[in-house]
Enzyme design. Structure first.
Site, mmCIF file in Angstrom:
data_model
loop_
_atom_site.group_PDB
_atom_site.id
_atom_site.type_symbol
_atom_site.label_atom_id
_atom_site.label_comp_id
_atom_site.label_asym_id
_atom_site.label_seq_id
_atom_site.Cartn_x
_atom_site.Cartn_y
_atom_site.Cartn_z
ATOM 1 N N GLY A 33 61.996 13.398 71.330
ATOM 2 C CA GLY A 33 62.674 12.936 70.127
ATOM 3 C C GLY A 33 62.007 11.715 69.550
ATOM 4 N N ASN A 34 62.677 11.086 68.611
ATOM 5 C CA ASN A 34 62.147 9.865 68.007
ATOM 6 C C ASN A 34 63.310 8.922 67.705
ATOM 7 O OD1 ASN A 34 63.068 10.264 65.100
ATOM 8 N ND2 ASN A 34 61.959 12.162 65.503
#
Ligand code: CTP
Ligand code: CA
Length: 239
Positions: A33-34
């Site tokens: 993810g980020n």
């Protein structure tokens, strides 16, 4: 009172906005993810709705409290998880949109295989996660663009060596060209700036790559600045 003061200059505009960050599953409990919270996209949705637009907000993993400002009768929210889901939802929303804003941080890569069971150390060794590149969603939307449809991209860039802004802008202009978006909102990010922050500062690049505007302050103020640049480019307006 704020709602009464807001100009209704986007009345009739149908806008599709993506927000948040995609998550690409590794196994049932893990993902790539980020750090995108979704705040800027949510602020854009709230501001556009307050100014009279009909909004579809495609929210990728946006927390409930972050999403709250977008609760408005003219905002339809669609929840997605992965880049593939976001691409699908945006393509659907784009089919009846006058403007598209890709504020979401899309994972560039996804694991080729998603393990049906949680990876365990009992297997021994260190797992190698093979990645495949995700489709460029905004580039696909540009290719499928309807007549007169406006497309806005975002670019979160870290500054060049010694904080060189010209280098950052040059990189952003290349990205704008590569993707074929009308406007590119350039966001300088670093470990302490941008993603999870409440305040934001952006440069909006015009279709020819010139600086159309700069906007800073709360994410809602930045949203207003971005929509101020978009508004006169919208040819279907009644005003
Ligand atoms: N974007 C997209 N699909 C992707 C990756 C990015 O639609 N698979 C969109 C983002 O939503 C954003 C714009 O493209 O509006 C720029 O994203 P960015 O990550 O800066 O661009 P990339 O082409 O992925 O380049 P980089 O190598 O710098 O990450
Ligand atoms: Ca990227």
């Amino acid at each position: 009172a704020l709602a009464l003061l807001a100009p209704r200059d986007l009345e009739g505009l149908r806008i599709a906005i993506s927000a948040g960050g995609t998550r690409e599953p590794i196994d049932p409990v893990r993902y790539l993810g980020n750090r995108s919270s979704g705040r800027q996209g949510v602020a854009l949705a709230a501001e556009a709705a307050a100014r009279g637009a009909e909004v579809t907000l495609v929210a990728a993993n946006v927390a409930g409290d972050v999403l709250a400002p977008a609760q408005h009768p003219s905002v339809r929210i669609r929840h997605v998880g992965t880049a593939a889901e976001l691409g699908q939802a945006m393509a659907e929303a784009a089919a009846s949109a006058d403007a598209i804003v890709m504020a979401a941080a899309v994972a560039d890569y996804r694991p080729v295989e998603v393990s049906p069971r949680k990876l365990t150390k009992e297997a021994g060794g260190i797992p190698a996660i093979e990645l495949a590149e995700n489709e460029d969603i905004v580039a696909g939307l540009v290719r499928a663009r309807r007549d007169g449809q406006l497309i806005v991209g975002f670019a979160a860039e870290t500054p060049g060596t010694e904080g060189d802004q010209e280098e950052l802008l040059a990189r952003a202009r290349r990205k704008q060209q590569r993707k074929g978006v009308d406007l590119l909102v350039v966001n300088e990010v670093g470990w302490e700036r941008g993603f999870e922050a409440v305040e934001n500062a952006v440069i909006v690049l015009a279709p020819d790559g010139a600086v159309a505007a700069t906007a800073s302050g709360s994410k809602r103020e930045v949203a207003a600045g971005i929509l101020d640049v978009l508004r006169p480019l919208w040819t279907g307006s009644r005003g």
